[in-house]
Write a protein that holds these residues in place. Structure first.
Motif, PDB file in Angstrom:
ATOM      1  N   TYR A 174       0.856  -1.186   0.000  1.00 14.61           N
ATOM      2  CA  TYR A 174       0.000   0.000   0.000  1.00 14.61           C
ATOM      3  C   TYR A 174       0.892   1.236   0.000  1.00 14.61           C
ATOM      4  O   TYR A 174       2.092   1.150   0.259  1.00 14.61           O
ATOM      5  N   GLN A 175       0.300   2.388  -0.274  1.00 13.15           N
ATOM      6  CA  GLN A 175       1.045   3.641  -0.247  1.00 13.15           C
ATOM      7  C   GLN A 175       0.653   4.423   0.993  1.00 13.15           C
ATOM      8  O   GLN A 175      -0.475   4.339   1.456  1.00 13.15           O
ATOM      9  N   GLY A 176       1.587   5.183   1.538  1.00 14.01           N
ATOM     10  CA  GLY A 176       1.285   6.009   2.695  1.00 14.01           C
ATOM     11  C   GLY A 176       1.950   5.500   3.956  1.00 14.01           C
ATOM     12  O   GLY A 176       2.772   4.588   3.935  1.00 14.01           O
ATOM     13  N   ALA A 177       1.559   6.118   5.066  1.00 16.40           N
ATOM     14  CA  ALA A 177       2.141   5.788   6.368  1.00 16.40           C
ATOM     15  C   ALA A 177       1.714   4.395   6.828  1.00 16.40           C
ATOM     16  O   ALA A 177       0.672   3.890   6.430  1.00 16.40           O
ATOM     17  N   LYS A 178       2.530   3.812   7.691  1.00 18.06           N
ATOM     18  CA  LYS A 178       2.257   2.467   8.195  1.00 18.06           C
ATOM     19  C   LYS A 178       1.228   2.524   9.325  1.00 18.06           C
ATOM     20  O   LYS A 178       1.466   3.159  10.346  1.00 18.06           O
ATOM     21  N   PRO A 179       0.084   1.866   9.146  1.00 19.51           N
ATOM     22  CA  PRO A 179      -0.908   1.807  10.225  1.00 19.51           C
ATOM     23  C   PRO A 179      -0.504   0.759  11.260  1.00 19.51           C
ATOM     24  O   PRO A 179       0.478   0.047  11.093  1.00 19.51           O
ATOM     25  N   GLY A 180      -1.280   0.642  12.328  1.00 23.70           N
ATOM     26  CA  GLY A 180      -1.013  -0.353  13.360  1.00 23.70           C
ATOM     27  C   GLY A 180      -1.131  -1.769  12.807  1.00 23.70           C
ATOM     28  O   GLY A 180      -1.770  -2.008  11.781  1.00 23.70           O
TER      29      GLY A 180
ATOM     30  N   THR B 105       3.096  -9.983   1.998  1.00 24.19           N
ATOM     31  CA  THR B 105       2.938  -8.536   1.889  1.00 24.19           C
ATOM     32  C   THR B 105       1.725  -8.116   2.709  1.00 24.19           C
ATOM     33  O   THR B 105       0.762  -8.875   2.828  1.00 24.19           O
ATOM     34  N   ASP B 106       1.802  -6.940   3.304  1.00 22.88           N
ATOM     35  CA  ASP B 106       0.710  -6.415   4.113  1.00 22.88           C
ATOM     36  C   ASP B 106      -0.123  -5.458   3.273  1.00 22.88           C
ATOM     37  O   ASP B 106       0.421  -4.667   2.495  1.00 22.88           O
ATOM     38  N   VAL B 107      -1.444  -5.513   3.413  1.00 23.30           N
ATOM     39  CA  VAL B 107      -2.350  -4.650   2.660  1.00 23.30           C
ATOM     40  C   VAL B 107      -3.364  -4.021   3.610  1.00 23.30           C
ATOM     41  O   VAL B 107      -3.637  -4.540   4.680  1.00 23.30           O
ATOM     42  N   LEU B 108      -3.915  -2.896   3.186  1.00 21.44           N
ATOM     43  CA  LEU B 108      -4.956  -2.232   3.951  1.00 21.44           C
ATOM     44  C   LEU B 108      -6.283  -2.945   3.714  1.00 21.44           C
ATOM     45  O   LEU B 108      -6.449  -3.634   2.707  1.00 21.44           O
TER      46      LEU B 108
END
Length: 104
Positions: A28-34, A80-83
């Motif tokens: 994903y793009q942007g800051a890393k969420p929890g 990979t991690d996704v929102l």
């Protein structure tokens, strides 16, 4: 002389193999969420026998939506991690016994 050359080539080959496994685990793009706010997509591996020989096939992660996470040059991540939400995932179906004919 030959031993030193073979040792040098072996060290360079090992460095190349280790450096190519650097695919991105961020899909994903942007800051890393929890950690509780992301989902994880794992690479799939399957071991099998074909004509009595052990072989394997893999679903290598290439892209999540428009974000490139892996390639032949930079390597393929194991996960990979996704929102949250609906995602389009591009994979490369790699069949070890066909080696050169893998396609995305």
């Amino acid at each position: 002389m030959k031993t030193k050359t073979l040792l040098f080539i072996g060290i360079i080959a090992a460095c190349l193999v280790l450096s190519t496994g650097c695919g991105s685990t961020k899909g994903y793009q942007g800051a890393k969420p929890g950690s509780g706010e992301v989902a994880r997509i794992q690479q799939g591996d399957h071991k099998l026998r074909i004509k009595g020989k052990k072989t394997s096939e893999s679903a290598l992660l290439i892209k999540v939506d428009t974000v490139s996470v892996g390639s032949y040059m930079k390597g393929y991540p194991k996960h990979t991690d996704v929102l949250p939400g609906e995602k389009t995932v591009e994979i490369r179906h790699f069949q070890q016994w066909k080696d050169k004919a893998a396609m995305a």
